[in-house]
Scaffold this active site. Structure first.
Site, PDB file in Angstrom:
ATOM      1  N   ASP A 132       0.775  -1.152  -0.041  1.00 34.14           N
ATOM      2  CA  ASP A 132      -0.164  -0.030  -0.106  1.00 34.14           C
ATOM      3  C   ASP A 132       1.042   0.947  -0.110  1.00 34.14           C
ATOM      4  O   ASP A 132       2.172   1.085  -0.003  1.00 34.14           O
ATOM      5  CB  ASP A 132      -0.993   0.151   1.535  1.00 34.14           C
ATOM      6  CG  ASP A 132      -2.217   0.877   1.056  1.00 34.14           C
ATOM      7  OD1 ASP A 132      -2.412   1.999   0.640  1.00 34.14           O
ATOM      8  OD2 ASP A 132      -3.260  -0.095   0.945  1.00 34.14           O
ATOM      9  N   HIS A 209      -4.178   3.296  -3.935  1.00 33.92           N
ATOM     10  CA  HIS A 209      -3.425   2.977  -2.783  1.00 33.92           C
ATOM     11  C   HIS A 209      -1.900   2.275  -3.173  1.00 33.92           C
ATOM     12  O   HIS A 209      -1.392   1.553  -2.730  1.00 33.92           O
ATOM     13  CB  HIS A 209      -3.891   1.614  -2.017  1.00 33.92           C
ATOM     14  CG  HIS A 209      -5.108   2.184  -1.231  1.00 33.92           C
ATOM     15  ND1 HIS A 209      -5.281   2.494   0.037  1.00 33.92           N
ATOM     16  CD2 HIS A 209      -6.535   2.137  -1.505  1.00 33.92           C
ATOM     17  CE1 HIS A 209      -6.265   2.754   0.498  1.00 33.92           C
ATOM     18  NE2 HIS A 209      -7.130   2.347  -0.403  1.00 33.92           N
ATOM     19  N   GLU A 269     -10.957   2.203  -3.843  1.00 29.85           N
ATOM     20  CA  GLU A 269     -10.503   3.406  -3.629  1.00 29.85           C
ATOM     21  C   GLU A 269      -9.578   4.301  -4.650  1.00 29.85           C
ATOM     22  O   GLU A 269      -8.560   4.991  -4.181  1.00 29.85           O
ATOM     23  CB  GLU A 269     -10.077   3.903  -2.156  1.00 29.85           C
ATOM     24  CG  GLU A 269     -11.252   3.563  -1.253  1.00 29.85           C
ATOM     25  CD  GLU A 269     -10.825   3.603   0.227  1.00 29.85           C
ATOM     26  OE1 GLU A 269     -11.468   4.432   0.824  1.00 29.85           O
ATOM     27  OE2 GLU A 269      -9.751   3.017   0.466  1.00 29.85           O
ATOM     28  N   TRP A 407      -7.254  -3.367   9.270  1.00 25.75           N
ATOM     29  CA  TRP A 407      -6.148  -2.286   8.864  1.00 25.75           C
ATOM     30  C   TRP A 407      -5.342  -1.725   9.692  1.00 25.75           C
ATOM     31  O   TRP A 407      -5.855  -1.550  10.959  1.00 25.75           O
ATOM     32  CB  TRP A 407      -7.279  -1.238   8.177  1.00 25.75           C
ATOM     33  CG  TRP A 407      -8.019  -1.925   6.829  1.00 25.75           C
ATOM     34  CD1 TRP A 407      -9.313  -2.070   6.922  1.00 25.75           C
ATOM     35  CD2 TRP A 407      -7.527  -2.352   5.805  1.00 25.75           C
ATOM     36  NE1 TRP A 407      -9.777  -2.925   5.690  1.00 25.75           N
ATOM     37  CE2 TRP A 407      -8.751  -2.845   5.213  1.00 25.75           C
ATOM     38  CE3 TRP A 407      -6.250  -2.139   4.960  1.00 25.75           C
ATOM     39  CZ2 TRP A 407      -8.397  -3.350   3.751  1.00 25.75           C
ATOM     40  CZ3 TRP A 407      -6.025  -2.855   3.779  1.00 25.75           C
ATOM     41  CH2 TRP A 407      -7.435  -3.231   3.029  1.00 25.75           C
TER      42      TRP A 407
HETATM   43  C1  ACM Z   1     -10.804  -0.883   2.245  1.00 24.02           C
HETATM   44  O1  ACM Z   1     -11.073  -1.111   3.357  1.00 24.02           O
HETATM   45  N1  ACM Z   1     -10.449   0.132   1.605  1.00 24.02           N
HETATM   46  C2  ACM Z   1     -11.096  -2.303   1.382  1.00 24.02           C
END
Ligand code: ACM
Ligand code: ZN
Length: 490
Positions: A132, A209, A269, A407
């Site tokens: 990322d 990302h 995104e 995350w």
């Molecule tokens: C995500 O949480 N952007 C997949």
């Protein structure tokens, strides 16, 4: 009698709760009972009979035997050895956990330790978010600068790195933070997980990302008509052939390390900001007859899907991939709530449900004032336990399963990661394995409380259920204004 069986099922300490427990010896034929199940359920089905200190395991496969052994191991570690018979098989074939290794890097020992926990909980998919903007974490021979230039950064935490304007450094800088997995380490992890019947699904994120990729290899950046590169862009250039050369070379290496039938290609995104000011994107749009830059996302996803499919694998993508067209064999992972999963199922795709509303374990698990800084609304133990993945109208045959995502922008250490996972991962495991009609929160909470003590004794850092607030215990999702009475029906 029915009441008695339900009561006794609940009385067994196992998480996930087994399909059936009878205190007597079960005299029915195991083979006949298993024959009623789906083939993928048969793989994992088992019967565990305990008479005195004698234990008998029946299963059709080594995997079924392994699931039985994990039930036995958990019961023994909990200090229980219930007499009778457990007959058991999974509800879903995909029972997953995603760990983000880019925003914080936790290392091989941490991942193996979570694999051990997953095996105990009968989870079977570890999804690794390996790259990322905050750092590339998988060694590449073809593109060595991915780790050479972006596996270390200035800023121990994601937010320190952000505040310092996204600067990277190299491994030899003592002030740098980061790391990456070598090919050997990842092969070791894959083998370690496979011995525990866990598939590791790698994710290579694209086209959003991906700031770090453009930093290491500027040829994947969009190019302004005046010749300037869009340095610092979040998205890869979907127009340039250099982007496909890099992605395909990396994916070849990834598929060589990971035997998983599924390769996750991200897809979420993308900002698409630079795509309308780029000579490569303009040329690609003209060639393909596109009128909206958004169509370039579909072009990239479909082209990568063809590449992955040509290698005998299937892609998984976040639910954005639905918006710009993707072949039916692509699996869609619903994260922006459940809508993406419902739409994907309607379009004939297989679906993995990991809605942020219920399955994001980086969200708060209790009151903001008592918890480390997190994001989102309240995903308490009770709230996440209440999640039912099969949404109305969804085709059950297309629902592969359910997954928790972690995350790590706000989770800088391995200890903090475990704190966010346990006990909520117990709830996910039960949702993924146990028939919906058998789920019941009160009994689960008791079992989770005991299993949490066991996890602590095994060296996992966990949330403290004894200090859980009434709000979290109520199962409400929203943080109400301070002073609002909390309904508690326990
Ligand atoms: C995500 O949480 N952007 C997949
Ligand atoms: Zn471009």
């Amino acid at each position: 009698m029915r009441f008695l069986i339900l009561f006794l099922t609940a009385a067994i300490g196992l998480i996930p709760a087994p399909v059936k427990y009878t205190p007597e010896k079960d005299r029915t034929s195991f083979k006949k009972a298993v024959a009623q199940l789906e083939p993928w359920q048969q793989q994992e089905a088992y019967r565990l009979t305990i008479r005195g200190k004698r234990v008998k395991i029946e299963a059709l496969t080594p995997e079924g035997r392994f699931r039985a052994q994990k039930s036995l191991e958990q019961l023994q570690m909990l200090g229980e050895l219930p007499q009778g018979t457990i007959f058991d098989y999974p509800r879903f074939r995909h029972r997953g956990l995603m760990i983000d290794e880019s925003r914080s890097f936790k290392g091989l020992a941490f991942l193996k330790k979570q694999v051990d926990a997953m095996a105990l909980l009968k989870l079977n998919v570890l999804h690794l978010h390996l790259d990322d903007s905050a750092g590339w974490r998988i060694e590449s021979e073809a593109y060595p600068d991915l780790t050479g230039k972006t596996a270390f950064r200035i800023g121990r935490t994601y937010h320190e790195w952000e505040a310092g304007r996204y600067r990277f450094t190299t491994a030899d800088d003592p002030t740098g933070y980061g790391g990456y997995y070598t090919r050997e380490e990842l092969k070791e992890l894959v083998a370690y997980a496979a011995q525990r019947y866990i598939t590791v699904i790698p994710e290579i994120e694209m086209p959003g990302h991906s700031m770090e990729v453009g930093y290491a290899y500027p040829q994947v950046l969009c190019e302004h008509p005046n010749g300037r590169l869009h340095t610092g862009a979040w998205d890869l250039c979907p127009g340039s052939e250099a982007t496909y050369r890099l992605l395909e070379a990396v994916l070849e290496e990834v598929m060589d390390i990971f035997p998983s039938p599924f390769i996750h290609i991200g897809g979420d995104e993308a900002t698409m900001k630079t795509w309308s000011q780029c000579v490569h994107c303009a040329r690609r749009m003209e060639e393909e007859g596109y009128t909206d830059v958004k169509e370039l996302q579909g072009y990239l996803v479909r082209r990568i899907e063809r590449f992955v499919a040509a290698h005998g694998r299937r892609i998984i993508g976040w639910d954005e991939i639905l918006e710009t067209g993707v072949p039916e064999q692509a699996v869609v992972q619903s994260w922006r709530g459940i809508a993406g999963g419902i739409q994907a199922s309607a379009a004939g795709h297989e679906v993995i449900m990991s809605p942020n509303s219920h399955c994001y374990y980086n969200y708060y698990q209790d009151l903001i004032r008592k918890e480390p800084k997190a994001v989102g609304e309240l995903v308490s133990l009770r709230f996440t336990y209440g999640y039912e993945p099969l949404a109305p109208g969804m085709d059950p045959a297309l629902l592969r399963g359910v997954q928790a995502n972690l995350w790590t922008e706000l989770i800088p250490t391995p200890e903090h990661a475990e704190y966010m996972l346990y006990p909520r991962l117990f709830a996910l495991a039960e949702t993924a394995w146990t028939p919906a009609a058998q789920k019941e929160y009160k009994g689960f909470r008791k079992r989770a409380r005991a299993l949490l003590d066991l996890f602590r004794s095994l060296g996992y850092n966990t949330f403290d259920m004894d200090t859980e607030s009434d709000l979290a215990r109520s199962g409400l999702q929203r943080f109400p204004p301070e002073g609002t009475p909390i309904p508690l029906d326990e």
